[in-house]
Design a protein around this motif. Structure first.
Motif, short mmCIF file in Angstrom:
data_model
loop_
_atom_site.label_atom_id
_atom_site.label_comp_id
_atom_site.label_asym_id
_atom_site.label_seq_id
_atom_site.Cartn_x
_atom_site.Cartn_y
_atom_site.Cartn_z
N GLU A 22 0.82 -1.22 0.00
CA GLU A 22 0.00 0.00 0.00
C GLU A 22 0.85 1.26 0.00
OE1 GLU A 22 -2.48 -0.61 3.44
OE2 GLU A 22 -3.45 -2.34 2.51
N ASN A 23 2.10 1.18 0.47
CA ASN A 23 2.98 2.34 0.52
C ASN A 23 3.71 2.60 -0.79
OD1 ASN A 23 3.01 3.83 3.06
ND2 ASN A 23 3.47 1.85 3.98
N ILE A 24 3.60 1.70 -1.75
CA ILE A 24 4.27 1.89 -3.04
C ILE A 24 3.43 2.86 -3.87
CG2 ILE A 24 5.04 0.78 -5.17
CD1 ILE A 24 5.49 -1.78 -3.48
N PRO A 25 4.04 3.93 -4.37
CA PRO A 25 3.26 4.88 -5.17
C PRO A 25 2.74 4.25 -6.46
CG PRO A 25 5.56 5.59 -4.97
CD PRO A 25 5.42 4.30 -4.24
N ASN A 26 1.74 4.87 -7.05
CA ASN A 26 1.13 4.34 -8.28
C ASN A 26 1.95 4.63 -9.52
OD1 ASN A 26 -1.11 3.25 -6.96
ND2 ASN A 26 -2.11 5.24 -6.93
N GLU A 27 2.94 5.50 -9.39
CA GLU A 27 3.76 5.86 -10.54
C GLU A 27 5.22 5.99 -10.11
OE1 GLU A 27 1.63 9.37 -11.49
OE2 GLU A 27 2.81 10.65 -10.15
N ILE A 28 6.11 6.01 -11.08
CA ILE A 28 7.52 6.22 -10.79
C ILE A 28 7.73 7.70 -10.55
CG2 ILE A 28 9.88 6.06 -11.67
CD1 ILE A 28 8.96 3.68 -13.38
N LEU A 29 8.20 8.04 -9.36
CA LEU A 29 8.44 9.44 -9.02
C LEU A 29 9.88 9.82 -9.36
CD1 LEU A 29 6.60 9.51 -5.59
CD2 LEU A 29 5.77 10.37 -7.78
N LEU A 78 9.40 -10.71 -3.57
CA LEU A 78 10.07 -10.51 -4.85
C LEU A 78 9.37 -9.44 -5.68
CD1 LEU A 78 10.99 -14.19 -5.74
CD2 LEU A 78 12.61 -12.33 -5.30
N ASN A 79 8.06 -9.43 -5.67
CA ASN A 79 7.31 -8.40 -6.41
C ASN A 79 7.65 -7.00 -5.90
OD1 ASN A 79 6.06 -10.12 -8.21
ND2 ASN A 79 4.26 -10.40 -6.92
N ILE A 80 7.79 -6.86 -4.59
CA ILE A 80 8.19 -5.57 -4.02
C ILE A 80 9.63 -5.24 -4.46
CG2 ILE A 80 8.71 -4.33 -1.87
CD1 ILE A 80 6.29 -5.95 -0.64
N CYS A 81 10.51 -6.23 -4.39
CA CYS A 81 11.91 -6.02 -4.80
C CYS A 81 12.01 -5.53 -6.24
CB CYS A 81 12.71 -7.31 -4.68
SG CYS A 81 12.97 -7.91 -3.00
N LEU A 82 11.17 -6.07 -7.10
CA LEU A 82 11.24 -5.77 -8.53
C LEU A 82 10.45 -4.52 -8.93
CD1 LEU A 82 10.82 -9.41 -9.84
CD2 LEU A 82 12.94 -8.08 -9.78
N ASP A 83 9.69 -3.96 -8.01
CA ASP A 83 8.83 -2.81 -8.32
C ASP A 83 9.63 -1.51 -8.19
OD1 ASP A 83 6.87 -0.84 -8.54
OD2 ASP A 83 5.38 -2.05 -7.47
N VAL A 84 10.08 -0.97 -9.32
CA VAL A 84 10.93 0.22 -9.30
C VAL A 84 10.23 1.44 -8.70
CG1 VAL A 84 12.41 -0.52 -11.20
CG2 VAL A 84 10.35 0.83 -11.70
N ARG A 85 8.90 1.43 -8.65
CA ARG A 85 8.18 2.55 -8.03
C ARG A 85 8.52 2.67 -6.55
NH1 ARG A 85 2.21 0.89 -9.26
NH2 ARG A 85 3.16 -0.96 -8.36
N ALA A 86 8.97 1.59 -5.94
CA ALA A 86 9.28 1.57 -4.51
C ALA A 86 10.66 2.15 -4.20
CB ALA A 86 9.16 0.15 -3.96
N LYS A 87 11.43 2.45 -5.24
CA LYS A 87 12.75 3.06 -5.11
C LYS A 87 13.61 2.35 -4.06
CE LYS A 87 11.95 7.59 -7.08
NZ LYS A 87 13.07 7.58 -7.98
N ARG A 88 14.27 3.11 -3.18
CA ARG A 88 15.20 2.51 -2.21
C ARG A 88 14.51 1.83 -1.04
NH1 ARG A 88 18.46 7.95 -1.97
NH2 ARG A 88 16.29 8.55 -2.17
N GLY A 89 13.20 1.99 -0.94
CA GLY A 89 12.47 1.27 0.10
C GLY A 89 12.57 -0.24 -0.07
N ARG A 90 12.95 -0.66 -1.28
CA ARG A 90 13.09 -2.10 -1.59
C ARG A 90 14.31 -2.73 -0.94
NH1 ARG A 90 13.79 -2.05 -7.64
NH2 ARG A 90 14.73 -0.05 -7.19
N GLN A 91 15.27 -1.93 -0.51
CA GLN A 91 16.52 -2.49 0.00
C GLN A 91 16.31 -3.52 1.11
OE1 GLN A 91 18.63 1.07 1.12
NE2 GLN A 91 19.19 1.55 -0.99
#
Length: 167
Positions: A22-29, A78-91
């Motif tokens: 839910e915290n992943i934005p809907n677009e690449i910022l 893995l889906n969160i890891c691969l979701d570039v919209r999540a930026k560095r939050g994926r680390q």
């Protein structure tokens, strides 16, 4: 957090994964301006901090419960890891997979070596997975501009290259 049975563990992990998703934005910022204190690192969005913290919460649940992720939970991570919209939050989510029991998933993380937001964490996770077949892909990071990534790549390459490697 104490000790969890499997049902409690699954419920806790599912809730945290939903919170992260839910915290992943809907677009690449766009990247934020560079930090004043570190001239080559961008400021973090609030959602990146929230995601990172949620990944850390998941790590704490796993550590205290001594339980492994289900296949569905791994897929969501893995889906969160691969979701570039999540930026560095994926680390922190990349790091959740840094155990030998998750080595079979290493190939899914390999494309992230091209992603500056998480590539150092991917190398560290591959090392912890004992995913030893990526030396050629990790070797270019021996010249990375960030010291910690260079050092992590060196540790990986030395561990998984023939013993006569001198680097």
């Amino acid at each position: 957090m104490g000790s969890f049975n499997r049902v409690e563990f699954d419920k806790e992990i599912e809730g945290l994964l939903s919170k992260a998703e839910e915290n992943i934005p809907n677009e690449i910022l766009p990247d934020l301006p560079y930090m004043k204190s570190v001239s080559d690192v961008h400021e973090w969005y609030d959602f990146e901090h929230k995601l990172w913290d949620t990944g850390e919460e998941i790590r704490q649940v796993v550590f205290s419960s001594k339980k492994a992720f289900s296949n569905n939970q791994i897929d969501r991570i893995l889906n969160i890891c691969l979701d570039v919209r999540a930026k560095r939050g994926r680390q922190s989510f990349v790091m959740l997979l840094g155990q030998t029991k998750y080595c079979d998933y290493s190939s899914v993380l390999i494309p992230l070596l091209q992603d500056e937001d998480v590539n150092g964490h991917v190398i560290d996770t591959l090392y912890k997975m004992r995913a030893n077949s990526y030396v050629a892909l990790v070797t270019p990071f021996l010249d990375h501009k960030q010291t910690w990534i260079r050092n992590t790549a060196k540790k990986y390459v030395l561990k998984f290259t023939d013993s006569d490697y001198t680097g």
